[in-house]
Design a protein around this motif. Structure first.
Motif, mmCIF file in Angstrom:
data_model
loop_
_atom_site.group_PDB
_atom_site.id
_atom_site.type_symbol
_atom_site.label_atom_id
_atom_site.label_comp_id
_atom_site.label_asym_id
_atom_site.label_seq_id
_atom_site.Cartn_x
_atom_site.Cartn_y
_atom_site.Cartn_z
ATOM 1 N N ASP A 89 0.803 -1.227 0.000
ATOM 2 C CA ASP A 89 0.000 0.000 0.000
ATOM 3 C C ASP A 89 0.833 1.273 0.000
ATOM 4 O OD1 ASP A 89 -2.249 -1.598 0.086
ATOM 5 O OD2 ASP A 89 -2.535 -1.376 2.258
ATOM 6 N N ARG A 90 1.968 1.239 0.693
ATOM 7 C CA ARG A 90 2.756 2.466 0.876
ATOM 8 C C ARG A 90 4.172 2.336 0.332
ATOM 9 N NH1 ARG A 90 2.013 4.094 7.039
ATOM 10 N NH2 ARG A 90 3.173 5.886 6.277
ATOM 11 N N GLY A 91 4.383 1.416 -0.591
ATOM 12 C CA GLY A 91 5.722 1.130 -1.107
ATOM 13 C C GLY A 91 6.457 2.331 -1.671
ATOM 14 N N ALA A 92 5.788 3.111 -2.503
ATOM 15 C CA ALA A 92 6.444 4.271 -3.120
ATOM 16 C C ALA A 92 6.833 5.297 -2.056
ATOM 17 C CB ALA A 92 5.529 4.908 -4.154
ATOM 18 N N GLU A 93 5.954 5.513 -1.091
ATOM 19 C CA GLU A 93 6.218 6.448 -0.002
ATOM 20 C C GLU A 93 7.396 5.967 0.858
ATOM 21 O OE1 GLU A 93 4.029 7.475 4.218
ATOM 22 O OE2 GLU A 93 2.782 6.891 2.511
ATOM 23 N N LEU A 98 13.158 6.134 2.384
ATOM 24 C CA LEU A 98 14.428 5.414 2.533
ATOM 25 C C LEU A 98 15.501 6.016 1.620
ATOM 26 C CD1 LEU A 98 13.131 1.739 2.743
ATOM 27 C CD2 LEU A 98 14.390 2.966 4.536
ATOM 28 N N SER A 99 15.109 6.433 0.434
ATOM 29 C CA SER A 99 16.060 7.039 -0.502
ATOM 30 C C SER A 99 16.666 8.325 0.054
ATOM 31 C CB SER A 99 15.386 7.338 -1.837
ATOM 32 O OG SER A 99 15.059 6.134 -2.482
ATOM 33 N N TRP A 105 23.421 6.094 -2.104
ATOM 34 C CA TRP A 105 23.004 4.821 -2.701
ATOM 35 C C TRP A 105 21.551 4.924 -3.145
ATOM 36 C CZ3 TRP A 105 26.182 0.693 -3.410
ATOM 37 C CH2 TRP A 105 27.395 0.729 -2.737
ATOM 38 N N ARG A 106 21.300 4.629 -4.399
ATOM 39 C CA ARG A 106 19.919 4.514 -4.856
ATOM 40 C C ARG A 106 19.429 3.129 -4.456
ATOM 41 N NH1 ARG A 106 22.300 5.958 -9.644
ATOM 42 N NH2 ARG A 106 21.548 4.028 -10.584
ATOM 43 N N LEU A 107 18.178 3.015 -4.072
ATOM 44 C CA LEU A 107 17.646 1.725 -3.622
ATOM 45 C C LEU A 107 17.839 0.624 -4.658
ATOM 46 C CD1 LEU A 107 14.318 2.501 -1.712
ATOM 47 C CD2 LEU A 107 16.485 1.692 -0.797
ATOM 48 N N GLY A 157 22.832 1.117 9.795
ATOM 49 C CA GLY A 157 23.084 2.551 9.631
ATOM 50 C C GLY A 157 21.930 3.267 8.954
ATOM 51 N N VAL A 158 21.397 2.662 7.912
ATOM 52 C CA VAL A 158 20.289 3.289 7.179
ATOM 53 C C VAL A 158 19.047 3.372 8.057
ATOM 54 C CG1 VAL A 158 18.686 3.007 5.238
ATOM 55 C CG2 VAL A 158 21.130 2.642 4.893
ATOM 56 N N LEU A 159 18.718 2.292 8.741
ATOM 57 C CA LEU A 159 17.513 2.289 9.561
ATOM 58 C C LEU A 159 17.644 3.196 10.781
ATOM 59 C CD1 LEU A 159 16.369 -1.419 9.339
ATOM 60 C CD2 LEU A 159 15.396 0.583 8.179
ATOM 61 N N ASP A 160 18.844 3.296 11.316
ATOM 62 C CA ASP A 160 19.064 4.221 12.428
ATOM 63 C C ASP A 160 18.794 5.650 11.957
ATOM 64 O OD1 ASP A 160 21.468 5.951 14.058
ATOM 65 O OD2 ASP A 160 20.200 4.597 15.245
ATOM 66 N N ALA A 161 19.361 6.018 10.807
ATOM 67 C CA ALA A 161 19.138 7.357 10.249
ATOM 68 C C ALA A 161 17.658 7.567 9.906
ATOM 69 C CB ALA A 161 20.012 7.552 9.005
ATOM 70 N N TYR A 162 17.023 6.543 9.379
ATOM 71 C CA TYR A 162 15.596 6.613 9.015
ATOM 72 C C TYR A 162 14.746 6.853 10.261
ATOM 73 C CZ TYR A 162 11.097 5.110 7.089
ATOM 74 O OH TYR A 162 9.779 5.042 6.691
#
Length: 169
Positions: A89-93, A98-99, A105-107, A157-162
């Motif tokens: 439902d919210r994939g693009a968002e 995340l981007s 890094w591009r996803l 690292g990415v999820l911490d920043a997110y």
């Protein structure tokens, strides 16, 4: 060593929690519910990974097929299905958010496992059903189990920043 195409790779036994220290009570987190959620996250990851390799637009159909093929426990399936539905439902968002934190890094340049783990964790944070630290820990565990330790550090690292960007940490 099990291969991704091998059932043993996906259905490896989960590690049981260590016995509590002497004189301490068993924490609530060591209950069957947590293990079901951990397994449910792994099943959702399998569906996300399969859809990522095939066609992410068909995520719900692919997830149903994966869950049917694996004949997973109904409680596990329900948990995994909620996470998959959030990504569908919210994939693009979620991908856009995340981007923003993966500036270099591009996803689409990430490995399928890392990309799927990031989407799974972002969806779970969006649902707000579990504590953020649990979501982070489980995501890093999945990235390490199905990917590499280097990928797990990247995911961490990415999820911490997110999570910090969302104000959750």
């Amino acid at each position: 060593m099990a291969d991704v195409r091998d059932d043993a790779f996906w259905d490896a036994p989960t590690q049981e929690p260590l016995a509590p220290a002497r004189g301490r009570r068993t924490p609530r987190s060591a209950t069957k519910t947590e293990r079901m959620e951990t397994r449910g996250r792994a099943r959702a990851l399998q569906a996300l990974y399969a859809a990522d390799l095939r066609d992410l637009a068909q995520l719900r159909r692919i997830a149903t097929t994966v869950f049917d093929d694996l004949a997973i426990d109904p409680e596990e399936r329900q948990f995994a299905s909620r996470l998959v539905a959030t990504v569908a439902d919210r994939g693009a968002e979620l991908d856009a958010a995340l981007s923003e934190v993966t500036a270099n890094w591009r996803l689409e340049r990430l490995g399928a496992i890392e990309r799927s783990v990031l989407r799974l964790a972002a969806a779970e944070m969006a649902r707000n059903d579990a504590p953020v630290k649990v979501v982070l820990q489980e995501a890093v565990h999945l990235a390490e189990r199905y990917g590499t330790s280097r990928g797990a550090r990247f995911v961490n690292g990415v999820l911490d920043a997110y999570a910090r960007r969302l104000g959750l940490l």
